[in-house]
Scaffold this motif. Structure first.
Motif, mmCIF file in Angstrom:
data_model
loop_
_atom_site.group_PDB
_atom_site.id
_atom_site.type_symbol
_atom_site.label_atom_id
_atom_site.label_comp_id
_atom_site.label_asym_id
_atom_site.label_seq_id
_atom_site.Cartn_x
_atom_site.Cartn_y
_atom_site.Cartn_z
ATOM 1 N N PRO A 117 0.833 -1.211 0.000
ATOM 2 C CA PRO A 117 0.000 0.000 0.000
ATOM 3 C C PRO A 117 0.864 1.257 0.000
ATOM 4 N N ASP A 118 0.348 2.301 -0.666
ATOM 5 C CA ASP A 118 1.034 3.602 -0.617
ATOM 6 C C ASP A 118 -0.001 4.705 -0.477
ATOM 7 N N SER A 119 0.443 5.927 -0.631
ATOM 8 C CA SER A 119 -0.435 7.098 -0.509
ATOM 9 C C SER A 119 -1.098 7.155 0.868
ATOM 10 N N GLY A 120 -0.451 6.591 1.871
ATOM 11 C CA GLY A 120 -0.946 6.709 3.248
ATOM 12 C C GLY A 120 -1.937 5.640 3.660
ATOM 13 N N GLY A 121 -2.190 4.640 2.813
ATOM 14 C CA GLY A 121 -3.189 3.621 3.161
ATOM 15 C C GLY A 121 -2.826 2.829 4.413
ATOM 16 N N SER A 122 -1.526 2.538 4.578
ATOM 17 C CA SER A 122 -1.144 1.746 5.753
ATOM 18 C C SER A 122 -1.156 2.588 7.020
ATOM 19 N N PHE A 123 -1.324 3.905 6.872
ATOM 20 C CA PHE A 123 -1.473 4.811 8.021
ATOM 21 C C PHE A 123 -2.954 4.985 8.356
ATOM 22 N N SER A 124 -3.742 5.312 7.333
ATOM 23 C CA SER A 124 -5.138 5.677 7.612
ATOM 24 C C SER A 124 -6.025 4.455 7.890
ATOM 25 N N LEU A 125 -5.808 3.353 7.192
ATOM 26 C CA LEU A 125 -6.731 2.218 7.374
ATOM 27 C C LEU A 125 -6.730 1.653 8.794
ATOM 28 N N PRO A 126 -5.562 1.254 9.342
ATOM 29 C CA PRO A 126 -5.610 0.682 10.692
ATOM 30 C C PRO A 126 -6.154 1.656 11.732
ATOM 31 N N ARG A 127 -5.881 2.950 11.530
ATOM 32 C CA ARG A 127 -6.379 3.929 12.505
ATOM 33 C C ARG A 127 -7.900 4.069 12.432
ATOM 34 N N ARG A 128 -8.464 3.930 11.247
ATOM 35 C CA ARG A 128 -9.913 4.141 11.108
ATOM 36 C C ARG A 128 -10.723 2.873 11.346
ATOM 37 N N ILE A 129 -10.200 1.733 10.899
ATOM 38 C CA ILE A 129 -11.054 0.528 10.957
ATOM 39 C C ILE A 129 -10.421 -0.597 11.754
ATOM 40 N N GLY A 130 -9.231 -0.352 12.332
ATOM 41 C CA GLY A 130 -8.582 -1.376 13.163
ATOM 42 C C GLY A 130 -7.686 -2.289 12.335
ATOM 43 N N GLY A 162 -2.842 11.404 14.998
ATOM 44 C CA GLY A 162 -2.392 10.081 14.548
ATOM 45 C C GLY A 162 -1.159 9.608 15.286
ATOM 46 N N THR A 163 -0.347 10.531 15.758
ATOM 47 C CA THR A 163 0.930 10.132 16.369
ATOM 48 C C THR A 163 1.174 10.745 17.746
ATOM 49 N N ASN A 164 0.443 11.805 18.093
ATOM 50 C CA ASN A 164 0.686 12.461 19.388
ATOM 51 C C ASN A 164 0.235 11.620 20.571
ATOM 52 N N SER A 165 0.876 11.833 21.726
ATOM 53 C CA SER A 165 0.368 11.292 22.994
ATOM 54 C C SER A 165 -0.778 12.194 23.458
ATOM 55 N N LEU A 166 -1.522 11.746 24.475
ATOM 56 C CA LEU A 166 -2.602 12.587 25.023
ATOM 57 C C LEU A 166 -2.030 13.915 25.521
ATOM 58 N N ASP A 167 -0.886 13.860 26.207
ATOM 59 C CA ASP A 167 -0.286 15.099 26.731
ATOM 60 C C ASP A 167 0.044 16.072 25.606
#
Ligand code: T3D
Length: 263
Positions: free
Chosen positions: A144-157, A221-226
């Motif tokens: 996958p490219d164009s960010g798919g491996s970033f956005s998919l797991p974050r949105r759908i697990g 997508g990458t920050n901690s809660l703090d």
């Protein structure tokens, strides 16, 4: 500006960019990348444009990279796909994510490979009920490219993302909405109109706050809660000093609709 592979129109502060190679399901070519760069630069710099819609001509949204334009080779540095990503898709996804204006994808038909992930790089995705999202990369031996491996797991697990990425199976629009991959699946003949109506609402909204919300979403997508709490504090400080905030509170107190767009 005259374009060959896209069309560009602006009305009521909303720009509509249409990928326009319908015979090839609007697959990406080098020319389309170049023309999209110009269109997005215009959207960024033109203060009259406050939101954008990206859609496709004909029966598809975008079938990803034009496979007639590539020439796979065993070992040829000039065909380095990493370099092609840096120059094309990565640049496009970064531009979409960093554009300080909302972008709505109107996925009118099949969105495959980079076509699916470019749609997912938009802020809000509305799809026609007959549309589908296909992570087609593994079907042709790619990742996958164009960010798919970033956005998919974050949105759908992870479970659903991994299966979609490994099988390349089509995900119908309604299931994509049920899974939280996209905002909504709508009747085919209403897809573009609903996306444009939503973009118009956003164009009439508080531009500074919407741009800052986009940056918060990017960072979450990458920050901690703090880190995220600190960023919210910094951005709220900025939003709290804006004319939009003064107008929003005044409109609430006066029991009327806020009029952000007049300034
Ligand atoms: O090189 C790099 O920069 C690396 C980056 C890669 C990023 C990627 O996007 S990799 C993934 C590339 N995309 C695909 O693998 C999808 C290929 N297309 C399909 O699998 C199918 O077309 C669809 C599932 C999307 C739709 O199927 P269907 O049956 O509805 O339509 P069709 O008949 O296959 O396609 C209609 C026409 O569009 C057809 O043209 P023709 O034969 O009538 O002249 C077909 O060849 C053309 N088309 C569809 N996708 C592409 C394409 N032409 C060029 N490139 C395509 N990607």
């Amino acid at each position: 500006m005259a374009y060959e592979t896209i069309t560009f129109a602006a009305a009521e502060r909303v720009a509509t960019v249409t990928l326009n190679r319908p015979d090839k399901l609007n697959a990406f070519t080098a020319t389309m990348h170049e023309e999209l760069r110009k269109a997005l630069a215009e959207i960024q710099s033109n203060a009259e444009i406050r939101a954008a819609v990206i859609t496709g001509a004909g029966r598809g949204f975008c079938a990803g990279q034009d496979l007639q334009e590539v020439s796979p080779s065993a070992a040829d540095a000039s065909r380095d796909l990493g370099q092609r990503l840096d120059r094309g898709y990565n640049r496009l996804v970064r531009t979409l994510r960093n554009l300080p204006k909302p972008v709505v994808a109107a996925v009118n038909g099949v969105a495959a490979g980079a076509g699916a992930n470019v749609a997912l790089a938009c802020d809000i995705v509305i799809a026609a009920r007959s549309a589908s999202f296909i992570q087609a990369f593994a079907r042709i031996g790619l990742v996958p490219d164009s960010g798919g491996s970033f956005s998919l797991p974050r949105r759908i697990g992870l479970a659903r993302a991994t299966a979609l990425l490994m099988t390349g199976d089509a995900l119908p629009a309604e299931r994509a909405a049920d899974w939280g991959l996209i905002w909504a699946a709508v009747d085919d003949d209403k897809c573009l109109a609903e996306a444009q109506a939503l973009a118009k609402r956003l164009a009439d909204g508080p531009g500074l706050a919407l741009g800052l919300i986009k940056r918060l979403m990017n960072a979450s997508g990458t920050n901690s809660l703090d880190q995220q709490l600190d960023l919210e504090r910094d951005f709220q400080r900025l939003a709290g000093m804006s004319a939009d905030y003064r107008e929003g509170v005044a409109a609430f107190r006066e029991k009327r609709k806020a009029n952000f767009a007049v300034r």
